[in-house]
Design an enzyme around this catalytic site. Sequence first.
Site, PDB file in Angstrom:
ATOM      1  N   GLY A 113     -27.473  49.766  29.064  1.00 15.44           N
ATOM      2  CA  GLY A 113     -26.570  49.519  30.067  1.00 15.44           C
ATOM      3  C   GLY A 113     -26.142  50.796  30.876  1.00 15.44           C
ATOM      4  O   GLY A 113     -26.303  51.931  30.371  1.00 15.44           O
ATOM      5  N   CYS A 114     -25.842  50.523  32.078  1.00 19.42           N
ATOM      6  CA  CYS A 114     -25.402  51.724  32.831  1.00 19.42           C
ATOM      7  C   CYS A 114     -24.302  52.415  32.391  1.00 19.42           C
ATOM      8  O   CYS A 114     -24.058  53.873  32.311  1.00 19.42           O
ATOM      9  CB  CYS A 114     -25.362  51.652  34.495  1.00 19.42           C
ATOM     10  SG  CYS A 114     -24.300  50.114  34.780  1.00 19.42           S
ATOM     11  N   TYR A 115     -23.062  51.728  32.251  1.00 23.26           N
ATOM     12  CA  TYR A 115     -21.917  52.375  31.644  1.00 23.26           C
ATOM     13  C   TYR A 115     -22.205  52.736  30.320  1.00 23.26           C
ATOM     14  O   TYR A 115     -21.523  54.085  29.969  1.00 23.26           O
ATOM     15  CB  TYR A 115     -20.738  51.269  31.818  1.00 23.26           C
ATOM     16  CG  TYR A 115     -20.257  50.764  32.936  1.00 23.26           C
ATOM     17  CD1 TYR A 115     -19.549  51.416  34.033  1.00 23.26           C
ATOM     18  CD2 TYR A 115     -20.308  49.310  33.379  1.00 23.26           C
ATOM     19  CE1 TYR A 115     -19.077  51.201  35.254  1.00 23.26           C
ATOM     20  CE2 TYR A 115     -19.967  48.964  34.668  1.00 23.26           C
ATOM     21  CZ  TYR A 115     -19.331  49.671  35.553  1.00 23.26           C
ATOM     22  OH  TYR A 115     -18.865  49.241  36.564  1.00 23.26           O
TER      23      TYR A 115
END
Length: 309
Positions: A113-115
């Site tokens: 995921g990006c975060y």
Amino acid sequence: MTTGVFIDGAAGTTGLEIAARLAGRSEFSLITLADDRRKDAQARAEALNDADVVILCLPDDAAREAVALIANDRTRVIDASTAHRVAEGWTYGFPEVIGRDTVAAAKRIANPGCYPTGFIALVAPLVRAGLLPVAWPYTCHAVSGYSGGGKALIERFAREPGIAWRGYALEFGHKHVPEMQAYAHLALAPLFAPAVVAAYRGMVVEVPLALSIIPGAPDPALLRDALRAFYAGSPVVSVADDLPEGGEIVLREGAPAWDGLRLHVIASADGSQARLVAELDNLGKGASGAAVQSLNLISGLPETAGLVL
């Protein structure tokens, strides 16, 4: 010999960005479906099984269904959804943390995921080195460009141009938390506070540290040195020497695509507090760039081929 790649969900934001990074690359040939066949189960099943590598840019349930349609042991999968990030039998597609050889050898890769990319990049090496405790209530504040929410959120920002900041996941239990905890090797789930701002792309992830009350916490300079040593030689991840230029970090509307990841350890003068900060593009190292990096590795190519760095 070219590698046949099928992007299932190619019309979405992540799929379009992956295709852009593969455009003009002779190492790959894209398997595509006409618009009227993209949702045809038989056509998709054929494409999924014809491909050497499938990249899934789908909602979680649709990603699971796509994997179930693969009826051979040859096709390799890179899944950009959340569906398989902590699933047994899947390799987490963060080569700098998991290992390049591990990713290169994998048949099933779950794109981070990006975060979590920012959080894990900052915390995992320091916990692994014993510089930060496993059992600590870490907090993660993060802000992203609105493209990370996909077409629905992009359309909302277009409809409601007055939105400047959108805080969400206020009910806790965000779907990114399990991978953040698992791959940062934490005993406790971090408190995750994400938000979206009126910029199309870009992301800042921060982990504040009250070093004065963390048992055995080292001087912030040691944290920076440890991150620099961990990512030494990485063509994608860099560790800043000092404060960002101008003493601030800015997300700008209209920023270009970027597949790098820049880390900061910013400390108070007395060393009692520190802010671990990661800068990345939510559509780059946070999504499409990461998928292409994994694709390069499993194809035996330089990991940065086609990336924007």
